[in-house]
Motif scaffolding. Structure first.
Motif, PDB file in Angstrom:
ATOM      1  N   ALA A 144       0.830  -1.204   0.000  1.00 48.27           N
ATOM      2  CA  ALA A 144       0.000   0.000   0.000  1.00 48.27           C
ATOM      3  C   ALA A 144       0.866   1.256   0.000  1.00 48.27           C
ATOM      4  N   ALA A 145       1.969   1.237   0.750  1.00 43.05           N
ATOM      5  CA  ALA A 145       2.879   2.390   0.761  1.00 43.05           C
ATOM      6  C   ALA A 145       3.460   2.637  -0.624  1.00 43.05           C
ATOM      7  N   TYR A 146       3.818   1.561  -1.325  1.00 39.72           N
ATOM      8  CA  TYR A 146       4.320   1.712  -2.692  1.00 39.72           C
ATOM      9  C   TYR A 146       3.251   2.291  -3.609  1.00 39.72           C
ATOM     10  N   GLU A 147       2.026   1.799  -3.482  1.00 39.31           N
ATOM     11  CA  GLU A 147       0.943   2.280  -4.342  1.00 39.31           C
ATOM     12  C   GLU A 147       0.688   3.772  -4.123  1.00 39.31           C
ATOM     13  N   PRO A 150      10.753   1.572  -3.553  1.00 40.53           N
ATOM     14  CA  PRO A 150      11.065   0.661  -4.660  1.00 40.53           C
ATOM     15  C   PRO A 150       9.829  -0.106  -5.111  1.00 40.53           C
ATOM     16  N   PRO A 151       9.770  -0.501  -6.381  1.00 40.52           N
ATOM     17  CA  PRO A 151       8.646  -1.317  -6.854  1.00 40.52           C
ATOM     18  C   PRO A 151       8.375  -2.488  -5.915  1.00 40.52           C
ATOM     19  N   ARG A 159      -7.570   0.172  -5.740  1.00 36.88           N
ATOM     20  CA  ARG A 159      -6.523  -0.774  -5.343  1.00 36.88           C
ATOM     21  C   ARG A 159      -6.371  -0.918  -3.831  1.00 36.88           C
ATOM     22  N   LEU A 160      -6.485   0.174  -3.110  1.00 36.89           N
ATOM     23  CA  LEU A 160      -6.162   0.142  -1.682  1.00 36.89           C
ATOM     24  C   LEU A 160      -7.095  -0.722  -0.829  1.00 36.89           C
ATOM     25  N   PRO A 161      -8.396  -0.850  -1.141  1.00 34.00           N
ATOM     26  CA  PRO A 161      -9.242  -1.702  -0.298  1.00 34.00           C
ATOM     27  C   PRO A 161      -8.785  -3.156  -0.217  1.00 34.00           C
ATOM     28  N   ASP A 162      -7.990  -3.609  -1.152  1.00 37.21           N
ATOM     29  CA  ASP A 162      -7.450  -4.970  -1.086  1.00 37.21           C
ATOM     30  C   ASP A 162      -6.214  -5.052  -0.191  1.00 37.21           C
ATOM     31  N   LEU A 163      -5.723  -3.897   0.271  1.00 38.39           N
ATOM     32  CA  LEU A 163      -4.470  -3.877   1.021  1.00 38.39           C
ATOM     33  C   LEU A 163      -4.627  -3.359   2.447  1.00 38.39           C
TER      34      LEU A 163
END
Length: 277
Positions: free
Chosen positions: A77-80, A91-92, A236-240
């Motif tokens: 989540a931090a990467y996203e 980093p990726p 994307r974030l609700p999955d994380l």
């Protein structure tokens, strides 16, 4: 398992996320200094290869104040969030359902610049005030009865990272989590204790506390707010992270936009992580 051999990663390309997500992982060593299981791996996919860090969920130690989700999910989540901000500080990073030790986080290995070859970012100085080009963090005991001033560089890369940490509510920004590279870039790693619904910001980057945000940061936060409301990040974030954590994230971004300033320590939580490095 022996300590990992330090092999320079290839440069980050547009295929890095795909490589990490679908490549074959081969464990080459374990990073023993970490409190949770951190494995140094090679990854190969369709003729591409790189080195990476793999953190299996099975190797995580439970944290009483982070009871929901996994450290691996928060790392992704931090990467996203960083990717949406466009700063490329993390980093990726991907979440893999399968790996040598089960589901976990996989992150591109970043080779830090050799000691003495990159500008110094943190220092302890025998002064009461920081010198030009430095920001004060606070005083630290270095010997029995003697203190020194802990400072960080007044560096725009660090300032961006301070904004990112405020957004993701990073509870553990230590000096060892800063990776300057030989090409002049700066990366931040280890984002497992982030996105808490309570204010838990602990960082060494307090030098800009209370100062106005840069114009660049304001523009980035405006875009991020839109992305969190109705853009790809909102999907994307609700999955994380949990819905409560996502709501708190939106509130932190809104608070930063309203104040227009870097946050200051709240006093309700230790402001500096321990150990700081």
């Amino acid at each position: 398992m022996p300590a990992p051999e330090r092999i320079p990663s290839r440069s980050v390309t547009t295929t890095s996320v795909e490589l990490l997500a679908h490549g074959e992982l081969s464990v080459r060593g374990r990073i023993r200094e970490a409190s949770n299981a951190v494995l140094f791996c090679s990854v190969a996919y369709e003729g591409e290869s790189a080195t990476c860090v793999y953190k299996p969920v099975a190797g995580e130690r439970p944290l009483w104040d982070f009871p929901d989700g996994t450290l691996a999910q928060r790392e992704v989540a931090a990467y996203e969030v960083d990717a949406a901000m466009g700063w490329g500080l993390v980093p990726p990073t991907v979440l893999r359902e399968e790996g040598p030790y089960g589901a976990g986080m996989c992150q591109l290995w970043i080779e830090a610049a050799p000691d003495g070859t990159a500008p110094e970012l943190l220092a302890l100085v025998d002064r009461q005030e920081p010198a030009d080009g430095w920001k004060a963090i606070g005083f630290a005991e270095v010997d029995e009865g003697r203190t020194a001033l802990l400072v960080h560089a007044d560096d725009p890369r660090l300032r961006r990272l301070a904004v990112l940490d405020a957004v993701i509510n990073n509870a553990d920004r230590k000096g060892g989590h800063l990776l300057p590279t030989a090409d002049g870039r700066l990366y931040g790693i280890d984002h497992g204790v982030t996105f808490n619904t309570e204010d838990k910001l602990r960082t060494l980057l307090w030098g800009w506390a209370g100062e106005p945000l840069t114009d660049e940061a304001v523009e980035v936060l405006d875009r991020l707010a839109t992305d969190l409301d109705s853009g790809p990040l909102a999907a994307r974030l609700p999955d994380l992270i949990t819905q409560a954590e996502l709501t708190a994230l939106r509130a932190r971004v809104a608070g930063l936009r309203t104040s227009g300033r870097h946050p200051a320590p709240s006093g309700d939580w230790p402001a500096i992580p321990w150990p700081p490095v």
